[in-house]
Design an enzyme around this catalytic site. Structure first.
Site, mmCIF file in Angstrom:
data_model
loop_
_atom_site.group_PDB
_atom_site.id
_atom_site.type_symbol
_atom_site.label_atom_id
_atom_site.label_comp_id
_atom_site.label_asym_id
_atom_site.label_seq_id
_atom_site.Cartn_x
_atom_site.Cartn_y
_atom_site.Cartn_z
ATOM 1 N N CYS A 186 0.786 -1.234 0.000
ATOM 2 C CA CYS A 186 0.000 0.000 0.000
ATOM 3 C C CYS A 186 0.825 1.295 0.000
ATOM 4 C CB CYS A 186 -1.058 0.010 1.088
ATOM 5 S SG CYS A 186 -0.790 -1.071 2.473
ATOM 6 N N ARG A 237 7.207 -11.190 4.836
ATOM 7 C CA ARG A 237 6.751 -11.033 6.219
ATOM 8 C C ARG A 237 7.433 -12.072 7.075
ATOM 9 N NH1 ARG A 237 0.185 -10.329 5.329
ATOM 10 N NH2 ARG A 237 0.382 -8.622 3.845
ATOM 11 N N GLN A 268 1.323 -10.795 -3.697
ATOM 12 C CA GLN A 268 -0.092 -10.453 -3.577
ATOM 13 C C GLN A 268 -0.573 -9.892 -4.905
ATOM 14 O OE1 GLN A 268 0.157 -7.758 -0.090
ATOM 15 N NE2 GLN A 268 -1.228 -9.220 0.857
ATOM 16 N N ASP A 324 -2.369 -7.533 -5.646
ATOM 17 C CA ASP A 324 -2.904 -6.396 -4.913
ATOM 18 C C ASP A 324 -3.501 -5.354 -5.856
ATOM 19 O OD1 ASP A 324 -3.405 -5.047 -2.600
ATOM 20 O OD2 ASP A 324 -1.313 -5.025 -1.930
ATOM 21 N N HIS A 334 -5.070 -1.065 -5.341
ATOM 22 C CA HIS A 334 -5.576 -0.010 -4.491
ATOM 23 C C HIS A 334 -6.505 0.848 -5.308
ATOM 24 C CE1 HIS A 334 -1.846 -1.369 -2.495
ATOM 25 N NE2 HIS A 334 -2.683 -1.384 -1.481
ATOM 26 N N LYS A 382 -12.251 -5.242 7.076
ATOM 27 C CA LYS A 382 -12.133 -5.977 5.817
ATOM 28 C C LYS A 382 -13.186 -7.052 5.652
ATOM 29 C CE LYS A 382 -8.596 -9.013 7.772
ATOM 30 N NZ LYS A 382 -7.424 -9.817 7.508
ATOM 31 N N HIS A 438 -8.105 -1.477 -0.267
ATOM 32 C CA HIS A 438 -7.034 -2.425 -0.564
ATOM 33 C C HIS A 438 -7.761 -3.729 -0.873
ATOM 34 C CE1 HIS A 438 -4.205 -0.118 2.242
ATOM 35 N NE2 HIS A 438 -5.404 0.307 2.595
#
Length: 633
Positions: free
Chosen positions: A331, A360, A378, A380, A382, A461, A507
């Site tokens: 993000c 992570r 990911q 991902d 946004h 979420k 997200h």
RNA sequence: GCUGAUGUAGCUCACUCGGUAGAGCACUUCCUUGGUAAGGAAGAGGUAAUGGGUUCGAUUCCCAUCAUCAGCUCCA
């Protein structure tokens, strides 16, 4: 008293219990009865009934019946353990999906031998067919009873129960346990059971509290049913993605990189197919693709809040004496991309996607094949938008996720996760964001459960959970609504009024992580991927080496048509080559012998349907092309 | 991270109550050119996860570390 049963009113003598009522209706029902539902509340069969009610007798066919049977089995387990180890302290022992467990505090951990002994003792108790009795005690006496039995965990449980809660106990033979019930009328109704494993488990699920010893088991009303269940579990283990990943040569996680997977050539094909599909569908849904760096400065992570709220999971490094972090999320990078220019409300929503590699630090014990790794990609994106656009955008993302999952034939369940403890932002923002998500779900008529306190630190979420081969569920897709980061990064757009306004941010991921999604995919298809995903789509098998030239030509033709084909020209019998291709789960085999070469065809064999007969190359390619285009399963 | 179990050839697994290890598959070579799930023979492959300790001697016993598995905790 009058009882309404299956819509029909019947009269019974006052004070009868459900077991006897079942017997009056039919003897066979009495034999199968496990518990009952009185006005919607599940009760034990032995509880006396007074007055007029609606009653339903439940058997093993009912969820509550299975649960009751297994809950009683857990009590029998505790009784057996106390017979073998009288000094054991009892914690809790509920029924769970497909079984039960009981937690004990013992000096020495349980061994497999002890498990066998406990099973034997349980069998003895079950054979004695001991009656279960229910009774209630006032708090003081309940505490006395548990102190007398030297059960400190039960004392703690009683003390934590609300003042006015009734304290019920169940007793069978020499065993008494604090329990809300319901239970079977007698232990003999457990017709089949098995203790399956031993594990450590924290008291009350709190890692700061003592670790107890847990025994897991399962129980059934029927022996054959239990055998079928155990066989099913064995079969399911053969679908384990770690096993298939090795067998199909897709990926591996080596000792040199715990939690950091290697992808092999065949695994990369699968992965690239997923990414190609992802790019296509996101383009169609109005997304643009970006790429942001893996290492970014400490100051950025401080601004985003990750440095304060997520540092335990972050890998950090120093460059030229400055602190940097390897990104655990995409993000902040995505936000910097948004901030590169001024935005007008006319440009929103801005949907920017990124296949972002994140790292992570997961605890070593949490790692699990591709499902839980330390570096993953990911899918991902946004979305920056005006507050008015929130619901439509959430619905759009939801529909996108649903569309993708349906291509693979996945079933999923949805959870709404709310504000966690270690979070940032104001109550108002959280309320607004949570209402936005919930409102969109409600408007779409989506069923969901609420997961209190499980949101991200920056916003609530919606989570999508998919099942693995043995029924464990894994979160894949998620939609997170965030009003905090736009604030922290002072994001703006210019409204119709010419003033600066604060955008809202979503997200979201669809696959979740490519790695986990591949793990789920492998198990879902048991490695037999649909044609469009298969690393090798066609294996060309020759019967004699006189057909090698024809095989090479066929391979070139297939490759020219965009089909992934592999040759097997080895000096082996056709049965052997077929066996190998079949075990590698190749969807199609093209067999070439003298007969085929002479007439310019191939004998096609399908992984699923077997021999399909001779086919011209054109016809074969057309068939494959159609199957790929349909993404047929 | 915690509790327990496990770690032997590329893979799946044996054996050794302490005297440096074996099978099947895979691999290499040779024979076999064969019709829809395993043709035959020979050969090559291992400092027994790593590091200590005990012992005349350790793959075997003990300790530590690492990794894996199951569960707990935590999470995409």
């Amino acid at each position: 008293m009058q009882l309404i049963m299956k819509g029909e009113a019947r009269t019974f003598q006052d004070g009868m219990n459900a077991l006897d009522i079942a017997g009056e209706i039919s003897n066979s029902l009495k034999k199968e009865a496990l518990c009952a539902k009185l006005d919607g509340k599940v009760i034990s069969l032995v509880e006396p009934i007074e007055g007029d009610h609606e009653l339903e007798i439940l058997t093993f066919a009912d969820e509550a019946g299975r649960k009751t049977l297994r809950h009683t089995a857990s009590h029998v387990l505790a009784q057996a353990v106390l017979h073998l180890k009288p000094e054991a302290k009892l914690a809790i022992g509920p029924a769970i999906e497909n079984g039960f467990y009981y937690d004990f505090d013992v000096d020495e951990p349980f061994t497999p031998d002890f498990l066998a002994a406990a099973e034997k003792e349980m069998a003895r108790i079950i054979k004695k067919n001991e009656r279960l009795e229910r009774f209630e005690l006032p708090r003081a006496q309940a505490l006395d009873l548990m102190r007398e039995k030297d059960q400190p965990y039960k004392v703690e449980l009683i003390n934590d129960l609300p003042e006015d809660a009734p304290l019920s106990f169940y007793k069978q033979g020499d065993f008494t346990d604090l329990c809300a019930g319901p239970h079977l009328p007698s232990t003999g109704r457990i017709k089949a059971f098995k203790l399956t494993s031993i594990a450590g488990a924290y008291w009350r699920g709190d890692e700061h509290k003592k670790m107890l010893q847990r025994i897991y088991g399962t129980a059934f009303f029927d022996k054959a049913e239990m055998e079928a269940y155990l066989t099913r579990m064995e079969e399911a283990k053969k679908r384990d993605h770690r096993k298939l990943g090795k067998e199909l040569d897709l990926f591996a996680i080596l000792d040199e990189g715990p939690g950091f997977p290697f992808f092999f050539p065949k695994g990369m094909i699968l992965r690239n197919q997923l990414e190609d599909y992802w790019r296509k569908i996101h383009h169609d849904h109005g997304y643009e693709e970006i790429k942001t760096p893996i290492i970014l400065s400490r100051s950025l992570w401080e601004q985003s809040g990750h440095w304060d709220h997520y540092q335990n999971n972050m890998y950090t490094t120093k460059i030229d004496d400055q602190d940097y972090a390897i990104k655990p999320m995409n993000c902040p990078g995505g936000i910097l991309v948004y901030k590169r220019k001024l935005w007008s409300y006319r440009d929103l929503p801005c949907r920017s996607g990124e296949l972002g590699l994140v790292h992570r630090h997961e605890k070593s014990g949490a790692l699990h094949g591709l499902m839980r790794v330390r570096c993953f990609t990911q899918d991902d994106a946004h979305i920056f938008m005006t507050p008015e656009q929130i619901k439509d955008e959430i619905k759009g993302v939801y529909n996108l996720i649903d569309e993708v999952y349906s291509v693979f034939g996945f079933k999923y369940h949805v959870e709404l996760s709310t504000r966690p403890e270690n979070s940032m932002g104001t109550d108002e923002m959280w309320q607004l964001a949570t209402d936005g998500l919930q409102g969109a779900l409600d408007e779409m008529g989506v069923k969901y459960t609420i997961n209190e306190g499980d949101g991200a630190f920056y916003g609530p979420k919606i989570d999508f959970h998919l099942e693995d081969s043995i029924g464990r569920t894994w979160q894949c897709g998620t939609i997170q609504l965030d009003m905090n980061l736009p604030e922290r990064f002072d994001l703006t757009y210019t409204g119709a009024d010419g003033e600066k306004h604060r955008p809202v941010m979503i997200h979201r991921v669809v696959f979740g992580s490519i790695e986990r999604f591949i793990g789920i995919l492998i198990e879902h298809f048991a490695g037999a991927f649909p044609l469009w995903l298969s690393p090798v789509q066609v294996k060309i098998l020759t019967i004699t080496n006189r057909c090698d030239d024809a095989a090479l030509a066929l391979r070139d033709q297939l490759e020219a048509a965009g089909i992934r084909a592999e040759l097997d020209l080895r000096n082996e019998k056709i049965g052997f080559k077929i066996r190998e291709a079949q075990m590698q789960k190749v969807p199609y085999m093209a067999v070439l012998g003298d007969v085929e070469v002479e007439s310019g065809v191939s004998a096609i064999r399908s992984r699923k349907e077997g021999d399909l007969g001779a086919m011209t190359t054109e016809a074969f390619i057309a068939r494959l092309a159609q199957e790929v285009a349909e993404k047929a399963r």
